[in-house]
Design a protein around this motif. Structure first.
Motif, PDB file in Angstrom:
ATOM      1  N   UNK A 356       0.831  -1.209   0.000  1.00  0.00           N
ATOM      2  CA  UNK A 356       0.000   0.000   0.000  1.00  0.00           C
ATOM      3  C   UNK A 356       0.867   1.262   0.000  1.00  0.00           C
ATOM      4  N   UNK A 357       1.885   1.291   0.856  1.00  0.00           N
ATOM      5  CA  UNK A 357       2.764   2.459   0.905  1.00  0.00           C
ATOM      6  C   UNK A 357       3.511   2.637  -0.412  1.00  0.00           C
ATOM      7  N   UNK A 358       3.925   1.510  -1.022  1.00  0.00           N
ATOM      8  CA  UNK A 358       4.611   1.597  -2.316  1.00  0.00           C
ATOM      9  C   UNK A 358       3.697   2.210  -3.370  1.00  0.00           C
ATOM     10  N   UNK A 359       2.421   1.812  -3.356  1.00  0.00           N
ATOM     11  CA  UNK A 359       1.456   2.344  -4.324  1.00  0.00           C
ATOM     12  C   UNK A 359       1.228   3.833  -4.099  1.00  0.00           C
ATOM     13  N   UNK A 360       1.053   4.217  -2.834  1.00  0.00           N
ATOM     14  CA  UNK A 360       0.837   5.637  -2.517  1.00  0.00           C
ATOM     15  C   UNK A 360       2.058   6.457  -2.913  1.00  0.00           C
ATOM     16  N   UNK A 361       3.245   5.924  -2.606  1.00  0.00           N
ATOM     17  CA  UNK A 361       4.484   6.635  -2.936  1.00  0.00           C
ATOM     18  C   UNK A 361       4.687   6.783  -4.423  1.00  0.00           C
ATOM     19  N   UNK A 362       4.329   5.733  -5.175  1.00  0.00           N
ATOM     20  CA  UNK A 362       4.485   5.787  -6.631  1.00  0.00           C
ATOM     21  C   UNK A 362       3.549   6.835  -7.224  1.00  0.00           C
ATOM     22  N   UNK A 363       2.298   6.870  -6.768  1.00  0.00           N
ATOM     23  CA  UNK A 363       1.346   7.841  -7.300  1.00  0.00           C
ATOM     24  C   UNK A 363       1.734   9.266  -6.929  1.00  0.00           C
ATOM     25  N   UNK A 410      12.410   5.393   1.847  1.00  0.00           N
ATOM     26  CA  UNK A 410      11.203   5.576   1.031  1.00  0.00           C
ATOM     27  C   UNK A 410       9.956   5.523   1.903  1.00  0.00           C
ATOM     28  N   UNK A 411       9.900   4.529   2.806  1.00  0.00           N
ATOM     29  CA  UNK A 411       8.721   4.374   3.669  1.00  0.00           C
ATOM     30  C   UNK A 411       8.503   5.615   4.531  1.00  0.00           C
ATOM     31  N   UNK A 412       9.580   6.133   5.117  1.00  0.00           N
ATOM     32  CA  UNK A 412       9.446   7.324   5.964  1.00  0.00           C
ATOM     33  C   UNK A 412       8.975   8.532   5.155  1.00  0.00           C
ATOM     34  N   UNK A 413       9.441   8.643   3.919  1.00  0.00           N
ATOM     35  CA  UNK A 413       9.016   9.769   3.088  1.00  0.00           C
ATOM     36  C   UNK A 413       7.536   9.650   2.719  1.00  0.00           C
ATOM     37  N   UNK A 414       7.075   8.421   2.485  1.00  0.00           N
ATOM     38  CA  UNK A 414       5.659   8.220   2.190  1.00  0.00           C
ATOM     39  C   UNK A 414       4.824   8.530   3.426  1.00  0.00           C
ATOM     40  N   UNK A 415       5.285   8.086   4.595  1.00  0.00           N
ATOM     41  CA  UNK A 415       4.577   8.377   5.843  1.00  0.00           C
ATOM     42  C   UNK A 415       4.468   9.889   6.047  1.00  0.00           C
ATOM     43  N   UNK A 416       5.580  10.602   5.836  1.00  0.00           N
ATOM     44  CA  UNK A 416       5.548  12.064   5.982  1.00  0.00           C
ATOM     45  C   UNK A 416       4.568  12.695   5.000  1.00  0.00           C
ATOM     46  N   UNK A 417       4.530  12.146   3.789  1.00  0.00           N
ATOM     47  CA  UNK A 417       3.598  12.656   2.766  1.00  0.00           C
ATOM     48  C   UNK A 417       2.149  12.497   3.226  1.00  0.00           C
ATOM     49  N   UNK A 418       1.810  11.348   3.792  1.00  0.00           N
ATOM     50  CA  UNK A 418       0.438  11.098   4.257  1.00  0.00           C
ATOM     51  C   UNK A 418       0.116  11.988   5.450  1.00  0.00           C
ATOM     52  N   UNK A 419       1.079  12.122   6.375  1.00  0.00           N
ATOM     53  CA  UNK A 419       0.859  12.927   7.579  1.00  0.00           C
ATOM     54  C   UNK A 419       0.600  14.390   7.205  1.00  0.00           C
TER      55      UNK A 419
END
Length: 444
Positions: A356-363, A410-419
């Motif tokens: 899920x995080x990979x998909x969100x990060x890719x988009x 990558x995971x931390x950057x996606x988390x920051x993006x969602x937050x």
């Protein structure tokens, strides 16, 4: 290349690729014709070697290359047309590989698990709570006191005082093995804190009770695993003169202490300590926030998971936890460790969140920059003092190791993006309340 579907169950896919013998032969001929102008052979001018002779000389090698290229291309074309993304490297096997001969069709089976289609996740309604902790004056004072202990000085004890554990003795010594002095075994005015275990086992114990002016014959045995092989396991004698006995004295909490730690004065040191403590609290609070976010994401969407990824993750979890429970075991000669249902459940969560995080990060077009990777490599290399160059070379040559470094960034950057897009409220808590929240993470 002819493609026939043999399996389509859930995420599991199976296909049979058939490369007709005539097509393969045509590819071999095309490759040989392409190479013919540049080939020289005894008895023939460059570019004039007959095709029949080229086939006899190079045919088998070209045949293998053509076969591999055809299968690779067929695989690429199939994935492009189907839109499948394999969860792991597809398994490709040649049918009748041991009995196959030139002139036969080439038939290979292809099997893989496709990554699932990830449903669109509605992130707009996510609500989170960020814990905020300010460093209290007593916490700054406690940190200052610890710094003072670490920066302790030593002052001469009263004349005739016997050295105690924790005292510093200033000594001259000369070490001998088999009556001969050995390299590195002699020193003058050496400050040794008794109980620091910085010398050979038994050495410091023999100096407890010694007074300034005493000459002590210290008899010890080098450990069997001692770094210098020529000394390992050997009996040694150190002729030692005690020149001073000093008692530990905590450093005063003042401007001088601050200067020892690179600050201009005590107030500046206090400010640095407060900032460091609050940075630590902020990092801990982020762990709590991240766990809360992952819990919400885990319940937000559901989709099928590739069994191969879940199985690999469960095995890794079981293996890691087994070693944590058996710290004395450093090798891997412990047999198979079967994952439990709890391990499998945790593996499913990790795989689902990872996809899920990979998909969100890719988009969101989130990437890990070269600078971020370099920083991660440098930070990891500090764990291998003296072997940094070898570590850099290992990372450069090992794509899997690179991915292990890249994934958490990558995971931390996606988390920051969602937050950033979530509704985040702040709650001021004490240090103790934050610690309880962190402890609760390990219990989940």
């Amino acid at each position: 290349m002819q493609v026939k579907e043999t399996r389509n169950e859930g995420l599991k896919r199976g296909y049979e690729f058939t490369l007709p013998a005539a097509d393969l032969a045509a590819q071999v001929d095309a490759k040989l014709k392409e190479a013919q102008p540049g080939i020289e052979m005894k008895g023939f001018r460059k570019g004039k070697v007959p095709m029949a002779l080229l086939k006899k000389q190079f045919g088998q090698r070209v045949l293998g290359d053509a076969m591999q290229e055809a299968i690779d291309k067929a695989m690429r074309d199939h994935l492009e047309q189907s839109g499948d993304r394999p969860a792991a490297q597809p398994q490709i096997e040649m049918v009748d590989g041991e009995t196959w001969k030139e002139g036969d069709d080439v038939v290979v089976t292809v099997a893989y698990e496709a990554l699932p289609q990830i449903p669109e996740a509605d992130l707009s309604g996510i609500e989170l709570e960020r814990l905020v902790v300010s460093a209290a004056d007593e916490q700054v004072t406690e940190a200052l006191q610890n710094l003072a202990k670490n920066a302790q000085d030593f002052e001469d004890r009263r004349k005739g005082s016997k050295a105690k554990e924790g005292d510093q003795v200033v000594i001259d010594f000369k070490g001998m093995v088999d009556g001969e002095a050995f390299e590195g075994g002699t020193a003058e005015d050496y400050p040794l804190v008794l109980g620091s275990n910085s010398f050979i086992p038994g050495f410091e114990d023999r100096l407890v009770g010694a007074k300034a002016g005493d000459e002590v014959r210290v008899e010890v045995k080098f450990p069997e695993e001692y770094g210098a092989e020529h000394l390992a396991g050997k009996d040694a004698v150190f002729e030692t003169t005690v020149k001073a006995v000093k008692a530990p004295k905590e450093a005063e909490i003042d401007d001088e202490l601050a200067k020892k730690f690179g600050a201009d004065d005590l107030e500046a040191l206090k400010t640095q300590i407060r900032e460091r403590l609050e940075a630590e609290y902020k990092g801990a609070a982020r762990q709590v926030l991240k766990r809360a976010l992952l819990d919400k994401l885990d319940s937000l969407v559901k989709f099928d998971l590739p069994e191969s990824l879940v199985e690999a993750e469960a095995n890794q979890i079981a293996h890691q936890l087994w070693h944590e429970e058996h710290p004395e075991e450093h090798g891997h000669n412990h047999g198979t460790i079967e994952p439990t249902d709890e391990h499998k459940s945790l593996a499913e969560r990790r795989v689902r969140l990872g996809l899920l995080l990979a998909e969100i990060g890719q988009k969101a077009e989130i990437t890990v920059s070269d600078q971020e990777m370099t920083q991660a490599v440098l930070q990891q290399a500090r764990q291998y003092p003296g072997q940094e160059r070898a570590f850099f070379e290992f990372i450069q040559k090992n794509p899997q190791a690179q991915q292990q470094l890249r994934a958490p960034i990558f995971e931390d950057k996606v988390v920051d993006h969602i937050v950033e897009g979530a509704k985040v409220s702040e709650k001021t808590v004490t240090k103790e309340e934050l610690e309880k929240a962190i402890e609760a993470l390990d219990e989940l």
